[in-house]
Write a protein that holds these residues in place. Structure first.
Motif, mmCIF file in Angstrom:
data_model
loop_
_atom_site.group_PDB
_atom_site.id
_atom_site.type_symbol
_atom_site.label_atom_id
_atom_site.label_comp_id
_atom_site.label_asym_id
_atom_site.label_seq_id
_atom_site.Cartn_x
_atom_site.Cartn_y
_atom_site.Cartn_z
ATOM 1 N N GLN A 216 -0.658 -9.400 -22.461
ATOM 2 C CA GLN A 216 -1.598 -8.597 -21.707
ATOM 3 C C GLN A 216 -1.671 -9.099 -20.275
ATOM 4 O O GLN A 216 -1.891 -10.288 -20.035
ATOM 5 C CB GLN A 216 -2.992 -8.623 -22.334
ATOM 6 C CG GLN A 216 -3.986 -7.707 -21.631
ATOM 7 C CD GLN A 216 -5.310 -7.614 -22.349
ATOM 8 O OE1 GLN A 216 -5.512 -8.215 -23.404
ATOM 9 N NE2 GLN A 216 -6.242 -6.850 -21.784
ATOM 10 N N GLN A 217 -1.480 -8.184 -19.342
ATOM 11 C CA GLN A 217 -1.624 -8.478 -17.923
ATOM 12 C C GLN A 217 -2.639 -7.502 -17.353
ATOM 13 O O GLN A 217 -2.301 -6.360 -17.036
ATOM 14 C CB GLN A 217 -0.279 -8.358 -17.192
ATOM 15 C CG GLN A 217 0.746 -9.401 -17.605
ATOM 16 C CD GLN A 217 2.044 -9.298 -16.813
ATOM 17 O OE1 GLN A 217 2.219 -8.385 -15.983
ATOM 18 N NE2 GLN A 217 2.964 -10.221 -17.044
ATOM 19 N N GLY A 218 -3.879 -7.930 -17.263
ATOM 20 C CA GLY A 218 -4.938 -7.039 -16.799
ATOM 21 C C GLY A 218 -5.117 -5.878 -17.750
ATOM 22 O O GLY A 218 -5.381 -6.058 -18.937
ATOM 23 N N ALA A 219 -4.945 -4.668 -17.233
ATOM 24 C CA ALA A 219 -5.117 -3.460 -18.030
ATOM 25 C C ALA A 219 -3.797 -2.969 -18.615
ATOM 26 O O ALA A 219 -3.713 -1.829 -19.079
ATOM 27 C CB ALA A 219 -5.732 -2.349 -17.168
ATOM 28 N N ARG A 220 -2.768 -3.823 -18.614
ATOM 29 C CA ARG A 220 -1.456 -3.408 -19.122
ATOM 30 C C ARG A 220 -1.039 -4.299 -20.284
ATOM 31 O O ARG A 220 -1.145 -5.525 -20.224
ATOM 32 C CB ARG A 220 -0.414 -3.485 -18.000
ATOM 33 C CG ARG A 220 0.973 -3.023 -18.422
ATOM 34 C CD ARG A 220 1.895 -2.942 -17.238
ATOM 35 N NE ARG A 220 2.024 -4.223 -16.546
ATOM 36 C CZ ARG A 220 3.133 -4.650 -15.940
ATOM 37 N NH1 ARG A 220 4.204 -3.875 -15.911
ATOM 38 N NH2 ARG A 220 3.168 -5.825 -15.344
ATOM 39 N N LEU A 221 -0.549 -3.657 -21.361
ATOM 40 C CA LEU A 221 0.032 -4.364 -22.497
ATOM 41 C C LEU A 221 1.546 -4.257 -22.415
ATOM 42 O O LEU A 221 2.096 -3.153 -22.374
ATOM 43 C CB LEU A 221 -0.433 -3.749 -23.815
ATOM 44 C CG LEU A 221 -1.812 -4.122 -24.359
ATOM 45 C CD1 LEU A 221 -2.038 -3.407 -25.690
ATOM 46 C CD2 LEU A 221 -1.937 -5.611 -24.535
ATOM 47 N N ILE A 222 2.212 -5.377 -22.382
ATOM 48 C CA ILE A 222 3.675 -5.393 -22.344
ATOM 49 C C ILE A 222 4.170 -5.729 -23.742
ATOM 50 O O ILE A 222 3.880 -6.801 -24.286
ATOM 51 C CB ILE A 222 4.193 -6.426 -21.331
ATOM 52 C CG1 ILE A 222 3.641 -6.121 -19.934
ATOM 53 C CG2 ILE A 222 5.715 -6.457 -21.324
ATOM 54 C CD1 ILE A 222 3.948 -7.208 -18.917
ATOM 55 N N VAL A 223 4.912 -4.790 -24.338
ATOM 56 C CA VAL A 223 5.425 -4.959 -25.697
ATOM 57 C C VAL A 223 6.940 -5.061 -25.622
ATOM 58 O O VAL A 223 7.613 -4.128 -25.191
ATOM 59 C CB VAL A 223 5.012 -3.785 -26.608
ATOM 60 C CG1 VAL A 223 5.438 -4.056 -28.046
ATOM 61 C CG2 VAL A 223 3.511 -3.552 -26.540
ATOM 62 N N SER A 224 7.482 -6.203 -26.021
ATOM 63 C CA SER A 224 8.921 -6.435 -25.927
ATOM 64 C C SER A 224 9.451 -6.980 -27.251
ATOM 65 O O SER A 224 8.688 -7.326 -28.152
ATOM 66 C CB SER A 224 9.226 -7.415 -24.796
ATOM 67 O OG SER A 224 8.553 -8.644 -24.999
ATOM 68 N N GLY A 225 10.759 -7.056 -27.357
ATOM 69 C CA GLY A 225 11.397 -7.573 -28.556
ATOM 70 C C GLY A 225 12.466 -6.633 -29.050
ATOM 71 O O GLY A 225 12.760 -5.595 -28.441
ATOM 72 N N ARG A 226 13.072 -6.989 -30.178
ATOM 73 C CA ARG A 226 14.117 -6.173 -30.799
ATOM 74 C C ARG A 226 13.595 -5.701 -32.152
ATOM 75 O O ARG A 226 13.406 -6.495 -33.068
ATOM 76 C CB ARG A 226 15.410 -6.972 -30.945
ATOM 77 C CG ARG A 226 15.923 -7.534 -29.610
ATOM 78 C CD ARG A 226 17.289 -8.190 -29.767
ATOM 79 N NE ARG A 226 18.311 -7.205 -30.082
ATOM 80 C CZ ARG A 226 18.975 -6.488 -29.169
ATOM 81 N NH1 ARG A 226 18.704 -6.653 -27.873
ATOM 82 N NH2 ARG A 226 19.895 -5.618 -29.538
#
Length: 463
Positions: A212-222
């Protein structure tokens, strides 16, 4: 004559003089007694004040069943002082929350659908959360390092989804996709997932990373295709923002517009009701989730609900404790040693004795709501927090587990095939408590085995 004396010795099993095998004398407190009949079966340090961890939820469950009844439902309400003209609510909407611990997106959606059916289309004012049902929710201090963990989420009058959102995964033309449920207007999802390999999924968190970066969710992976339909939860926002954003998103999905902003306010005395809604779940149903899966937020909400239904001091938690202690007095049970912080066992301060907790369990199983309490407990080797423990014990063994740093506990009862029941409480307070979990299970199994021997001896001797 010798056979009779041997049987008599087994039936009159002595109380513990020493700790069970594997424990130092001051590491464990134990109490066991038959439900049918009086007296005790075995005890060790039964009157010592110990930290019970989540077995404290049994005390809260007992008080709630007796004070509220198993069919109690939580009520939510929407009120306003504004005019409703041609589908437009020309002012603020008050949402009176009363702490429904099982309120989720589906149930809120149905509430809002009913509001739409009553003619509300546009809310030109704010959504005002009325939190006056609870004044003082108590603490769970000493868990600062776990502040972002779901098990530490504090109770709230407008608790939605236990204040967690779900990331739900799917595949579109072979590409992994992710969506936030419920959608939260103030949170965006940055999908950086790539196609992964694997014939099975299991726990999807093995394949994804969420930041989580502020109001953004970063979803990564394979993400492998086997994870189509999988989900994991994330803890976002504070409870007020979560409720407001979820309300707005679901309201818009239903074709509504507004509200314009959020605030906290008590509902004016002259406000009229637009919708009154009873919870889908009864107290008995909530206790099943609360005890089988040891949900702290639900437990704290339940004790606060008792306090709200029996107000006396203006402090909801204090009133819940007052009602609980009053019930102990009414049943002729001791009120000491007992220290309550929140009634969930998520506490470094809470204390109880094995005897007091056991006597409460025995009272519950002898009372009108014994079946409801029993049904809420994990069944050994079958479900909840006991799914992989103590399955080898014969008969029906139902125990609430407790686990904190330096604490491991089991409390509940065993029922023989013939119907006789034995209450069991075993609480470990030790720096090596986690390592002693196998010995704790063995101690409980041994008590059951000795009680089985007592029953068998009694039957064989005609006693």
């Amino acid at each position: 004559m010798k056979r009779f004396l041997l049987l008599l010795a087994v039936v009159a099993a002595p109380l513990y003089a020493a700790a069970p095998a594997g424990f130092d004398d001051d590491e464990i407190a134990l109490w066991a007694a038959p439900v049918e009949g009086g007296g005790e079966f075995e005890a060790h340090r039964a009157d010592a004040a110990v930290n019970p961890a989540s077995t404290m939820k049994l005390l809260t469950s007992w008080a709630a069943l007796n004070r509220l009844g198993p069919n109690f439902r939580w009520q939510s309400e929407f009120k306003t002082t504004a005019a409703l003209v041609d589908g437009v609510l020309q002012g603020d909407l008050y949402w009176l929350g009363r702490g429904d611990p099982r309120l989720d997106s589906a149930r809120l959606t149905e509430m809002l659908r009913q509001l739409r059916l009553r003619g509300v289309r546009d809310i030109t004012g704010r959504l005002l959360l009325d939190q006056s049902a609870w004044q003082g929710i108590g603490t769970a201090e000493g868990f600062g390092g776990d502040a972002e963990r779901v098990f530490t989420v504090a109770p709230h009058t407008h608790q939605l989804n236990l204040k967690v959102a779900w990331l739900r995964y799917r595949f579109d033309d072979g590409r992994p996709q992710v969506a936030l449920d419920p959608p939260l207007p103030g949170i965006s999802v940055d999908n950086r997932l790539q196609l992964g390999d694997g014939a099975s999924c299991g726990d999807v968190r093995r394949f994804v990373t969420v930041a989580q970066q502020g109001a953004r969710l970063i979803v990564s992976g394979r993400l492998p295709p086997a994870c189509d339909g999988a989900a994991n939860y994330v803890n976002l926002l504070d409870s007020n923002e979560f409720a407001q954003q979820a309300f707005a998103a679901l309201w818009q999905q239903l074709g509504g517009s507004g509200p314009r902003g959020l605030a906290l306010a008590s509902t004016p005395p002259g406000a009229r009701s637009l919708l009154r809604w009873d919870s889908a779940d009864t107290l008995a149903s909530v206790l099943v989730d609360m005890n089988k899966y040891s949900n702290n937020t639900m437990a704290r909400s339940v004790l606060l609900t008792v306090g709200a239904q029996y107000p006396a001091s203006g402090n909801t938690l204090a009133d819940g404790e007052r009602s609980l202690r009053g019930l102990l007095a009414e049943r002729g049970l001791p009120q000491q040693p007992l220290t309550l912080e929140n009634g969930a066992g998520l506490s470094r301060r809470e204390r109880v004795s094995a005897r007091l907790l056991g006597e409460v369990l025995r009272d519950a199983l002898r009372g009108a709501y014994g079946p409801e309490l029993a049904a809420s407990l994990p069944l050994a080797g079958e479900d909840g927090t006991l799914k992989k423990r103590l399955g080898e014990v014969g008969g029906s063994l139902r125990l609430k587990t407790g686990s904190l740093d330096n604490v491991r506990a089991l409390a509940g009862y065993w029922q023989a095939p013939s119907g006789q029941r034995l209450v069991l409480v075993a609480i470990v307070n030790s720096a090596r408590a986690e390592r002693l979990t196998p010995q704790l299970d063995a101690a409980v199994a041994a008590v059951v085995a000795r009680y089985q021997a007592r029953l068998a001896a009694a039957a064989a001797g005609g006693l």
